[in-house]
Design an enzyme around this catalytic site. Structure first.
Site, PDB file in Angstrom:
ATOM      1  N   SER A 150      -2.633  -2.707 -16.150  1.00 61.39           N
ATOM      2  CA  SER A 150      -1.335  -3.241 -15.721  1.00 61.39           C
ATOM      3  C   SER A 150      -0.200  -2.726 -16.603  1.00 61.39           C
ATOM      4  CB  SER A 150      -1.376  -4.769 -15.807  1.00 61.39           C
ATOM      5  OG  SER A 150      -0.080  -5.308 -15.666  1.00 61.39           O
ATOM      6  N   TYR A 167       5.022  -1.199 -12.466  1.00 65.42           N
ATOM      7  CA  TYR A 167       6.124  -2.008 -11.928  1.00 65.42           C
ATOM      8  C   TYR A 167       7.391  -1.217 -12.211  1.00 65.42           C
ATOM      9  CZ  TYR A 167       3.466  -6.374 -11.338  1.00 65.42           C
ATOM     10  OH  TYR A 167       2.598  -7.337 -10.913  1.00 65.42           O
ATOM     11  N   THR A 223       2.990  -0.811  -7.549  1.00 65.62           N
ATOM     12  CA  THR A 223       2.985  -2.146  -6.921  1.00 65.62           C
ATOM     13  C   THR A 223       4.302  -2.362  -6.191  1.00 65.62           C
ATOM     14  OG1 THR A 223       1.473  -2.952  -8.582  1.00 65.62           O
ATOM     15  CG2 THR A 223       2.731  -4.619  -7.383  1.00 65.62           C
ATOM     16  N   LYS A 275       0.317   0.048  -3.662  1.00 67.80           N
ATOM     17  CA  LYS A 275      -0.456  -1.201  -3.753  1.00 67.80           C
ATOM     18  C   LYS A 275       0.362  -2.371  -3.224  1.00 67.80           C
ATOM     19  CE  LYS A 275      -2.703  -4.189  -7.209  1.00 67.80           C
ATOM     20  NZ  LYS A 275      -1.891  -5.402  -7.289  1.00 67.80           N
ATOM     21  N   HIS A 287      -1.635  -9.241  -3.562  1.00 68.86           N
ATOM     22  CA  HIS A 287      -1.413  -9.579  -4.961  1.00 68.86           C
ATOM     23  C   HIS A 287      -2.229 -10.820  -5.349  1.00 68.86           C
ATOM     24  CE1 HIS A 287       1.657  -8.350  -8.140  1.00 68.86           C
ATOM     25  NE2 HIS A 287       0.978  -9.283  -8.750  1.00 68.86           N
TER      26      HIS A 287
HETATM   27  C1  FNR Z   1      -2.569  -9.946 -10.823  1.00 67.09           C
HETATM   28  N1  FNR Z   1      -2.214  -8.853 -10.027  1.00 67.09           N
HETATM   29  C2  FNR Z   1      -1.420  -7.868 -10.560  1.00 67.09           C
HETATM   30  N2  FNR Z   1      -1.070  -6.809  -9.791  1.00 67.09           N
HETATM   31  C3  FNR Z   1      -0.315  -5.813 -10.309  1.00 67.09           C
HETATM   32  O1  FNR Z   1      -0.019  -4.868  -9.589  1.00 67.09           O
HETATM   33  N3  FNR Z   1       0.101  -5.868 -11.611  1.00 67.09           N
HETATM   34  C4  FNR Z   1      -0.213  -6.895 -12.433  1.00 67.09           C
HETATM   35  O2  FNR Z   1       0.169  -6.918 -13.594  1.00 67.09           O
HETATM   36  C5  FNR Z   1      -0.973  -7.953 -11.895  1.00 67.09           C
HETATM   37  N4  FNR Z   1      -1.288  -9.029 -12.658  1.00 67.09           N
HETATM   38  C6  FNR Z   1      -2.107 -10.018 -12.150  1.00 67.09           C
HETATM   39  C7  FNR Z   1      -2.469 -11.075 -12.964  1.00 67.09           C
HETATM   40  C8  FNR Z   1      -3.324 -12.041 -12.471  1.00 67.09           C
HETATM   41  C9  FNR Z   1      -3.769 -13.163 -13.373  1.00 67.09           C
HETATM   42  C10 FNR Z   1      -3.809 -11.955 -11.146  1.00 67.09           C
HETATM   43  C11 FNR Z   1      -4.774 -12.980 -10.610  1.00 67.09           C
HETATM   44  C12 FNR Z   1      -3.433 -10.927 -10.345  1.00 67.09           C
HETATM   45  C13 FNR Z   1      -2.787  -8.694  -8.691  1.00 67.09           C
HETATM   46  C14 FNR Z   1      -4.142  -7.971  -8.796  1.00 67.09           C
HETATM   47  O3  FNR Z   1      -3.933  -6.621  -9.126  1.00 67.09           O
HETATM   48  C15 FNR Z   1      -4.923  -8.011  -7.478  1.00 67.09           C
HETATM   49  O4  FNR Z   1      -4.099  -7.604  -6.429  1.00 67.09           O
HETATM   50  C16 FNR Z   1      -5.501  -9.395  -7.170  1.00 67.09           C
HETATM   51  O5  FNR Z   1      -5.836 -10.074  -8.357  1.00 67.09           O
HETATM   52  C17 FNR Z   1      -6.729  -9.286  -6.287  1.00 67.09           C
HETATM   53  O6  FNR Z   1      -7.180 -10.532  -5.915  1.00 67.09           O
HETATM   54  P1  FNR Z   1      -8.382 -11.323  -6.629  1.00 67.09           P
HETATM   55  O7  FNR Z   1      -9.523 -10.372  -6.833  1.00 67.09           O
HETATM   56  O8  FNR Z   1      -7.835 -11.867  -7.904  1.00 67.09           O
HETATM   57  O9  FNR Z   1      -8.684 -12.413  -5.645  1.00 67.09           O
END
Ligand code: FNR
Length: 392
Positions: free
Chosen positions: A131, A154, A180, A255, A279
């Protein structure tokens, strides 16, 4: 030192000596169990940050429920004595179509944070996505050793900062950028608002250290929401996908795609791949589960670029279902911070191993020996033939 810990699991409360927790960890048999243990171990603010979805959390539940409405049409007597799960993603060979999604602030879960995750992914022969908001820098993650890694971006209000960061990721050996696109503003995560969520003071957004961007101040609601409002560029649009290609030669995965229209635009604007993602249900509530949106995106992509999925993947059967509906691979999010919290690198390794074993078994019991043998005919959904599957 011997201490007593209370564990709530499946509605039951157990009092255990800390040694027993170790036994308990060794008895974990599925990915979901890590969440219950992490909840016991982590401060409430941290657990809630990892677990929450947006608003009513309808999409959060639906990301899981939707998988349970897709059923199998297994084939039999097909000599499944050898199963090959290997695949290629953007030209990189990996051991299985299960990869790690970017989740922010992993050092809140475990002191080794993203570096532990990187080592676990590398040991499993798969890809980790780091990330932008990691608590370990691209250089630190790269110094953990070899491995195929993607960097999630981001886009901020300062394109120079973004360009520098992308260059650093490139130099550190990251192989693709996951851009993202679903976060021009932060979704309303009510637990974070109630908890006044803020990054613990001993941690920083390592990739932005030394810049104004590295700090997240305490506010009277979610500190993260204020951070995003101040730093993230709400004007992000398709032209920025082109701009990104002018500053990097790395392939770009878009994404956060959920519709056929945006899948076509992503390809038109030069995406090398698409990640169907909501997300983890943390942005717009009442969007469909990703596995419900997957097929329309796959059809729109017409095989021009690979389509991946994340959201609610917790079982090998989920991986198989996504592949049968046309995904080239899946990414897992929350199981990573939860397993890190419980058992560090070993926890993440175990998550990947359990998903791998379950997926292999699903392939065998469905009569598929390689990923190319997994077809649309191996699953049935309620939108196929009305009445073919009762509405569950
Ligand atoms: C995320 N996600 C996320 N996506 C992204 O593009 N940058 C990020 O920094 C984050 N940070 C993040 C933190 C936490 C705690 C969660 C739960 C999710 C989204 C992540 O990449 C992904 O899309 C989802 O987590 C997928 O779903 P599941 O597997 O958590 O159900």
């Amino acid at each position: 030192m011997r201490s007593i810990v209370t564990i709530n699991y499946l509605g039951n409360s157990f009092k255990l000596f800390s040694e027993s927790i170790m036994t308990y960890i060794s008895e974990i048999t599925n990915v979901m169990e890590y969440e219950a243990l992490a909840k016991e171990k982590l401060p409430k603010m941290v657990y809630d940050y990892y677990a929450s979805g947006a608003e009513d959390q309808w999409t959060l539940q639906e990301n899981r429920n939707a998988f349970s409405r897709i059923l199998f049409r297994p084939r039999i007597l097909r000599d499944v004595s050898k199963i090959d799960m290997t695949t290629t993603v953007l030209g990189f060979n990996i051991s299985m179509p299960i990869m790690i999604a970017p989740t922010a602030f992993q050092k809140m879960a475990h002191p080794e944070g993203e570096c532990a995750t990187a080592r676990a992914a590398s040991a499993a022969g798969t890809i980790m996505t780091l990330s932008s908001w990691a608590t370990s820098s691209v250089e630190e993650v790269s110094s953990t050793g070899p491995g195929i890694r993607f960097f999630q971006l981001y886009v901020t209000k300062d394109r120079n900062v973004d360009a520098q960061l992308v260059k650093r990721a490139e130099r550190a050996g990251f192989k693709a950028i996951a851009l993202t696109v679903d976060t021009p503003r932060l979704g309303r995560r009510e637990a974070d608002i109630k908890n006044r969520f803020v990054l613990p003071p001993h941690l920083t957004l390592k990739n932005y250290e030394g810049l104004y961007f590295g700090k997240m101040d305490k506010t009277d609601d979610s500190g993260l929401a204020s951070y995003v409002a101040n730093q993230i560029d709400r004007s992000l649009n398709w032209k920025d996908v082109k701009w990104l290609q002018t500053i990097t030669s790395l392939p770009i995965l878009v994404k956060g795609v959920l519709t056929a229209e945006d899948a076509s635009l992503a390809i038109q604007y030069g995406a090398a791949g698409i990640i169907v993602s909501n997300h983890g249900a943390r942005q717009l509530d009442y969007v469909p589960a990703t596995v419900m949106a997957l097929e329309e995106v796959v059809h729109a992509a017409k095989g021009r670029v690979p389509v991946f999925l994340d959201g609610g993947v917790r079982r090998g059967t989920d991986v198989f279902k996504a592949l049968a509906l046309g995904a080239s691979g899946v990414f897992v999010g929350r199981p990573v911070p939860f397993s890190l919290a419980v058992d560090g690198e070993a926890g993440v390794r175990k998550v990947l191993q359990m998903l791998r074993d379950e997926f292999e078994l699903t392939m065998a019991l469905s009569g598929c020996r390689s990923l190319k043998e997994i077809t649309r005919n191996h699953v049935v959904t309620h939108w196929d033939t009305p009445g073919a599957v009762a509405r569950l």
